[in-house]
Write an enzyme that holds these catalytic residues in place. Structure first.
Site, PDB file in Angstrom:
ATOM      1  N   HIS A 229      -3.712  13.974   0.897  1.00 38.11           N
ATOM      2  CA  HIS A 229      -3.955  13.055   2.015  1.00 38.11           C
ATOM      3  C   HIS A 229      -2.785  13.072   3.001  1.00 38.11           C
ATOM      4  CE1 HIS A 229      -5.128   9.499   4.268  1.00 38.11           C
ATOM      5  NE2 HIS A 229      -3.964   8.948   4.006  1.00 38.11           N
TER       6      HIS A 229
ATOM      7  N   GLN B  26      -3.949   2.673  15.027  1.00 40.02           N
ATOM      8  CA  GLN B  26      -2.861   3.155  14.169  1.00 40.02           C
ATOM      9  C   GLN B  26      -2.051   4.260  14.848  1.00 40.02           C
ATOM     10  OE1 GLN B  26      -4.334   4.793  10.484  1.00 40.02           O
ATOM     11  NE2 GLN B  26      -2.321   5.407   9.738  1.00 40.02           N
TER      12      GLN B  26
ATOM     13  N   GLU C 282      -9.164   3.918  -2.259  1.00 38.95           N
ATOM     14  CA  GLU C 282      -7.906   3.725  -2.981  1.00 38.95           C
ATOM     15  C   GLU C 282      -8.160   3.015  -4.311  1.00 38.95           C
ATOM     16  OE1 GLU C 282      -4.539   2.402  -0.862  1.00 38.95           O
ATOM     17  OE2 GLU C 282      -5.267   3.076   1.105  1.00 38.95           O
TER      18      GLU C 282
ATOM     19  N   LYS D 114      -4.417  -1.677  10.333  1.00 39.14           N
ATOM     20  CA  LYS D 114      -4.784  -1.831   8.925  1.00 39.14           C
ATOM     21  C   LYS D 114      -5.000  -3.288   8.517  1.00 39.14           C
ATOM     22  CE  LYS D 114      -3.418   2.437   7.420  1.00 39.14           C
ATOM     23  NZ  LYS D 114      -4.131   3.318   6.497  1.00 39.14           N
TER      24      LYS D 114
ATOM     25  N   ASP E 239       0.841  -1.187   0.000  1.00 40.56           N
ATOM     26  CA  ASP E 239       0.000   0.000   0.000  1.00 40.56           C
ATOM     27  C   ASP E 239       0.881   1.244   0.000  1.00 40.56           C
ATOM     28  OD1 ASP E 239      -2.394   1.383  -0.006  1.00 40.56           O
ATOM     29  OD2 ASP E 239      -2.513   1.471   2.178  1.00 40.56           O
TER      30      ASP E 239
ATOM     31  N   THR F  77      -8.854  -5.593   4.156  1.00 39.80           N
ATOM     32  CA  THR F  77      -8.733  -4.672   3.025  1.00 39.80           C
ATOM     33  C   THR F  77      -9.676  -5.203   1.958  1.00 39.80           C
ATOM     34  OG1 THR F  77      -6.387  -4.371   3.550  1.00 39.80           O
ATOM     35  CG2 THR F  77      -7.135  -3.617   1.388  1.00 39.80           C
TER      36      THR F  77
ATOM     37  N   ARG G 139      -8.097   4.106  13.296  1.00 32.02           N
ATOM     38  CA  ARG G 139      -7.191   5.238  13.514  1.00 32.02           C
ATOM     39  C   ARG G 139      -6.625   5.297  14.922  1.00 32.02           C
ATOM     40  NH1 ARG G 139      -5.818   6.039   8.451  1.00 32.02           N
ATOM     41  NH2 ARG G 139      -7.571   6.654   7.137  1.00 32.02           N
TER      42      ARG G 139
ATOM     43  N   GLU H 288     -10.047  12.526   7.514  1.00 37.75           N
ATOM     44  CA  GLU H 288      -9.882  13.855   6.917  1.00 37.75           C
ATOM     45  C   GLU H 288     -11.220  14.586   6.798  1.00 37.75           C
ATOM     46  OE1 GLU H 288      -7.014  13.561   3.319  1.00 37.75           O
ATOM     47  OE2 GLU H 288      -7.705  11.549   3.788  1.00 37.75           O
TER      48      GLU H 288
ATOM     49  N   ASP I  61      -9.206   0.417   2.061  1.00 37.51           N
ATOM     50  CA  ASP I  61      -8.198   0.032   3.048  1.00 37.51           C
ATOM     51  C   ASP I  61      -8.697   0.459   4.433  1.00 37.51           C
ATOM     52  OD1 ASP I  61      -5.814  -0.684   4.288  1.00 37.51           O
ATOM     53  OD2 ASP I  61      -4.823   1.200   3.787  1.00 37.51           O
TER      54      ASP I  61
ATOM     55  N   GLU J 218     -10.314   4.002   3.671  1.00 36.72           N
ATOM     56  CA  GLU J 218      -9.424   4.722   2.773  1.00 36.72           C
ATOM     57  C   GLU J 218      -9.838   4.355   1.355  1.00 36.72           C
ATOM     58  OE1 GLU J 218      -5.330   3.968   3.982  1.00 36.72           O
ATOM     59  OE2 GLU J 218      -5.492   5.604   5.450  1.00 36.72           O
TER      60      GLU J 218
HETATM   61 MN    MN Z   1      -4.054   2.858   2.743  1.00 40.29          MN
END
Ligand code: MN
Length: 434
Positions: free
Chosen positions: A148, A253, A216, A266, A141, A270, A250, A371, A246, A214
């Protein structure tokens, strides 16, 4: 087949220049919805069971139908019979670019015929049970959206530069967990883990309270096993493109990620779309990435840039909350693949690499809820009036995308979707989707 009415002919003219005059092919039937983003300009690959069949097989999507390819293998050519007899895309991925090109050419001829070839059976998608279309080998990834990376830097490290010094010199990435890449639609159980609330002197253990997405774009690799792939060789090693979610916890993380990067925040899941849009369908979508702020090292230079004008949409419980523009990504997939192999590490069939969260400059272009809600401080209002910062149990997320296609047509990237299950949901409902 219904008569070739002018309405249908006009429909083709507005969607694709691939047709020959007013001639109508056997898939040009309103029942097949083949004039939309999954028409003959796209033809994405997948795998699954159709109707009551017990075996999975290779499928190509035509509108809102799937065409099983095993019954057509003999018709399509001797080099294609083995990959198309398989239960997944694995042999096709291994077969490499010449076979991919031949298959796409044969399929384009096939859907362009006046009448259905023997064995052709367009199955409505509601009668298809898709599976993860290939065995994911290595999963990498990246982190290639400047917007971002800067947003996350400001939220996680407000007292330092949002971008670290290496960011504009190389596509930052990490090795993810291939074994928990799951097919779109697979429910995602809220992970438990260790996190440290800001007002707590010690870490605590429990369900993540900051579960996020996420948005992606994933690149599905095949062809010969090789290291040191040049930027000009992307198409030799990438069959196509599929959307990725993904999922990211948080709070887990934020506590764990320094110094070695993402880990348990993570690796629990996925999600990958069922359908892989061929790279060949995205020729009209190629754009140059935004210019780098300084000259790049030679191995990252591109003669013909592989930026892609993919326009993503993120739906949270049905509300469109973001439209991230992939064209704004600072690093292209060709640069990512060149970087990931420049040390001699090989790319092999089934490898998957994802772009990193796609976020544009606008507030409504952010590809993660971290975000969108700015670290949870600015909740997002959904159409039902409810407010969200992070995911609640039972929430649904769906990511879709389109791209410009040939002759004014639209090329589709199929949805990647998933629902959040409570942390105490029975284990075992997850899995590879195969
Ligand atoms: Mn990612």
């Amino acid at each position: 087949m219904p008569d070739a009415g002018s309405a249908r002919s006009n429909r083709w003219c507005t969607t694709t220049s691939l047709r020959k005059g007013d001639r109508v092919s056997w898939i040009d039937d309103p029942a097949f919805s083949a004039a939309g983003p999954f028409g003959p300009q796209t033809l994405p690959y997948g795998a699954g069971r159709v109707r009551a069949e017990s075996a999975t097989g290779v499928l190509v999507r035509v509108g809102d139908h799937a065409l099983p390819l095993r019954p057509l293998a003999a018709h399509l050519g001797p080099r294609l019979s083995e990959p198309l007899a398989a239960g997944s895309l694995d042999p096709l991925l291994a077969a490499g670019r010449p076979v991919w090109a031949e298959l796409r050419e044969r399929l384009r001829e096939l859907v362009d015929r006046d009448s259905a070839p023997p064995g052709a059976d367009l199955v409505p998608l509601v009668e298809v049970r898709p599976v993860l279309p290939f065995a994911v080998a290595d999963y990498v990834d990246f982190y290639s959206s400047r917007h971002h990376a800067e947003n996350v830097g400001r939220i996680f490290r407000p007292d330092s530069d949002p971008l670290l010094p290496n960011w504009t010199h190389l596509p930052v990435g990490y090795h993810g967990r291939a074994g928990t890449v799951v097919a779109s639609g697979t429910p995602v159980r809220r992970p438990r883990g260790q996190r440290k609330p800001p007002d707590s002197p010690a870490p605590v253990f429990g369900p993540s309270e900051r579960l996020d997405i996420e948005a992606e774009v994933g690149f599905v690799c095949g062809g010969p096993v090789r290291g040191e792939v040049r930027t000009s060789e992307l198409a030799d090693h990438v069959l196509g493109v599929a959307l990725v979610n993904d999922w990211s916890a948080r709070d887990i993380q934020a506590w764990e990620y320094q110094p070695l990067g993402p880990f348990l925040g993570k690796s629990f899941a996925t999600s990958l779309a069922h359908w892989i849009t061929p790279l060949d369908a995205l020729e009209a979508a190629r754009v140059a990435p935004p210019p780098a702020p300084h000259p790049l090292l030679d191995y990252l230079a591109e003669d013909e840039p592989w930026g892609l004008d993919l326009r993503l949409e993120v739906r949270w419980n049905g509300t469109v909350v973001s439209r991230p523009p992939f064209a704004s990504m600072a690093w292209s997939p060709a640069q990512q693949l060149a970087h990931l192999t420049v040390n001699g590490a090989t790319v092999r069939p089934g490898d998957l690499f994802a772009s990193g969260t796609v976020s544009g400059p606008g507030r409504d272009q952010r590809g993660s809820f971290l975000e969108l809600s700015w670290g949870g401080r600015e909740p997002v209002t959904l159409d039902d009036g409810s407010a969200r910062a992070f995911l609640l149990d039972g929430d649904d997320v769906e990511i879709t995308a389109t791209a410009p296609g040939p002759g004014g047509s639209v090329v589709g990237l199929a949805e990647v979707a998933g629902r959040v299950l409570p942390a105490d949901a029975a284990p075992g409902v997850r899995g590879s989707g195969r």
